[in-house]
Design an enzyme around this catalytic site. Structure first.
Site, PDB file in Angstrom:
ATOM      1  CG  ASN A  58      -1.690   1.230   1.458  1.00  0.00           C
ATOM      2  OD1 ASN A  58      -1.819   2.040   0.543  1.00  0.00           O
ATOM      3  ND2 ASN A  58      -2.236   1.395   2.658  1.00  0.00           N
ATOM      4  CD1 TRP A  59       3.707   1.341  -2.770  1.00  0.00           C
ATOM      5  CD2 TRP A  59       3.374   2.296  -4.763  1.00  0.00           C
ATOM      6  NE1 TRP A  59       4.451   0.645  -3.687  1.00  0.00           N
ATOM      7  CE2 TRP A  59       4.267   1.207  -4.921  1.00  0.00           C
ATOM      8  CE3 TRP A  59       3.020   3.038  -5.893  1.00  0.00           C
ATOM      9  CZ2 TRP A  59       4.797   0.857  -6.162  1.00  0.00           C
ATOM     10  CZ3 TRP A  59       3.554   2.680  -7.125  1.00  0.00           C
ATOM     11  CH2 TRP A  59       4.432   1.608  -7.252  1.00  0.00           C
ATOM     12  CE  LYS A  60       0.159   3.211   4.778  1.00  0.00           C
ATOM     13  NZ  LYS A  60       0.357   3.281   6.210  1.00  0.00           N
ATOM     14  CG  HIS A 114      -5.549   1.707   5.289  1.00  0.00           C
ATOM     15  ND1 HIS A 114      -5.026   2.739   6.033  1.00  0.00           N
ATOM     16  CD2 HIS A 114      -4.598   0.764   5.200  1.00  0.00           C
ATOM     17  CE1 HIS A 114      -3.779   2.421   6.370  1.00  0.00           C
ATOM     18  NE2 HIS A 114      -3.499   1.228   5.871  1.00  0.00           N
ATOM     19  CD  GLU A 146      -2.507   5.402   6.820  1.00  0.00           C
ATOM     20  OE1 GLU A 146      -2.533   5.466   5.587  1.00  0.00           O
ATOM     21  OE2 GLU A 146      -1.597   4.811   7.453  1.00  0.00           O
ATOM     22  CD  GLU A 158      -3.253  -2.757   7.428  1.00  0.00           C
ATOM     23  OE1 GLU A 158      -2.162  -2.987   6.911  1.00  0.00           O
ATOM     24  OE2 GLU A 158      -3.903  -1.720   7.224  1.00  0.00           O
ATOM     25  N   GLY A 174       2.824   1.847  10.793  1.00  0.00           N
ATOM     26  CA  GLY A 174       3.799   2.919  10.630  1.00  0.00           C
ATOM     27  C   GLY A 174       4.531   3.269  11.913  1.00  0.00           C
ATOM     28  CB  SER A 181       5.572  -2.346  11.762  1.00  0.00           C
ATOM     29  OG  SER A 181       5.170  -1.026  12.118  1.00  0.00           O
ATOM     30  N   GLY A 240       2.994  -1.309   4.213  1.00  0.00           N
ATOM     31  CA  GLY A 240       3.033   0.118   3.896  1.00  0.00           C
ATOM     32  C   GLY A 240       4.462   0.543   3.604  1.00  0.00           C
ATOM     33  N   GLY A 241       5.146   1.049   4.629  1.00  0.00           N
ATOM     34  CA  GLY A 241       6.496   1.605   4.474  1.00  0.00           C
ATOM     35  C   GLY A 241       7.448   0.745   3.651  1.00  0.00           C
TER      36      GLY A 241
HETATM   37  P1  PGA Z   1       3.150  -0.001   7.618  1.00  0.00           P
HETATM   38  O1  PGA Z   1       1.666   0.271   7.015  1.00  0.00           O
HETATM   39  O2  PGA Z   1       3.643  -1.269   6.986  1.00  0.00           O
HETATM   40  O3  PGA Z   1       3.949   1.198   7.188  1.00  0.00           O
HETATM   41  O4  PGA Z   1       2.994  -0.124   9.081  1.00  0.00           O
HETATM   42  C1  PGA Z   1       0.757  -0.773   6.848  1.00  0.00           C
HETATM   43  C2  PGA Z   1      -0.525  -0.264   6.242  1.00  0.00           C
HETATM   44  O5  PGA Z   1      -0.901   0.877   6.546  1.00  0.00           O
HETATM   45  O6  PGA Z   1      -1.203  -0.963   5.465  1.00  0.00           O
END
Ligand code: PGA
Length: 254
Positions: free
Chosen positions: A12-14, A95, A97, A167, A173, A211, A232-233
């Protein structure tokens, strides 16, 4: 040990990467990974890069990070399922966020899940508790409610296109991931819950996110109810993301 269902390794590149950066990433990743019948590699780029990335690699599928719950109308800034058709296979819904930064409610998420499945997309529904909820021992209750509300009234037959991503909000993050034991416990609970909605809960992929990186992915993916990861990251960098994919090959091939 080998699992019978296909893992999903999703990035997920956000709100990261321009079109050119996205193309460079996909071209680089394409060279690093192989076609593997047990693994589905999936990227959720920003909307602006979907068209350019679609079909760029046969090994990498593309999904949308969000969708709106109406087909058209006066909804400035939103994207409808009609606009995503033929662009993406997957849609990410709910998600953390979206829920916490944009205040998306369980009711809106329910409408999105229903419409996306009606339009034949595959849906990854995200659920997860906050740190406050975990500390108050409300994790299972919260997740049960999120699933119940998201799937309310959804056509049972369409749920074969559903996957769930667990999640924990406190792990996204933050560098703090749930331990494989903690994640497995919640995944097993989610699968039990799904038995109330589908005939074959064992066939629904349940991904862990929060993470995830190459160093912890093998241990997570080796748990019986963890069928993939949402990253994500570590999905922003070809080396880091392909490291996770390498671990999934090892697990399936062993
Ligand atoms: P993260 O994000 O791997 O940076 O913790 C995961 C996500 O938001 O799907």
């Amino acid at each position: 040990m080998s699992k019978t269902i296909e893992y999903i390794i999703a990035g997920n590149w956000k709100m990261h990467k321009t079109v050119a950066e996205g193309q460079a990433f996909v071209t680089g990743l394409e060279q690093r990974i192989r076609e593997h019948p047990g693994i589905e590699v999936l990227i959720f780029p920003p909307y602006t890069a979907l068209d350019a990335l679609k079909g760029l690699s046969e090994k990498i599928r593309i999904g949308s990070q969000n969708i709106f719950y109406e087909e058209y109308g006066a909804y400035t800034g939103e994207i409808s399922p009609l606009m995503l058709k033929n662009l993406v296979d997957y849609v990410l819904i709910g998600h953390s966020e979206r829920r916490h930064v944009f205040n998306e409610t369980d009711e809106e998420i329910n409408k999105k899940v229903e419409l996306a499945l009606q339009h034949l997309f595959r849906v990854i529904l995200c659920v997860g508790e906050t740190l406050e909820e975990r500390d108050a021992e409300q994790t299972f209750e919260r997740i049960k409610t999120q699933i119940e509300k998201a799937l309310q009234g959804v056509d049972r037959l369409s749920l074969n296109r559903l996957a769930i991503a667990y999640e924990p909000v406190w792990a996204i993050g933050t560098g703090k991931n749930a331990s494989p034991e903690q994640a497995q416990e919640v995944h097993a609970f989610i699968r039990e819950e799904l038995a109330g909605y589908v005939d074959h809960p064992a066939e629904i992929r349940i991904l862990y996110g929060g993470s995830v990186k190459a160093e912890n992915s093998f241990d997570l993916l080796s748990r019986p109810d963890i069928n993939g990861v949402l990253v994500g990251g570590a999905s922003l960098n070809v080396d880091a993301f392909s490291g996770i994919i390498d671990h999934s090959y090892k697990l399936i091939d062993q």
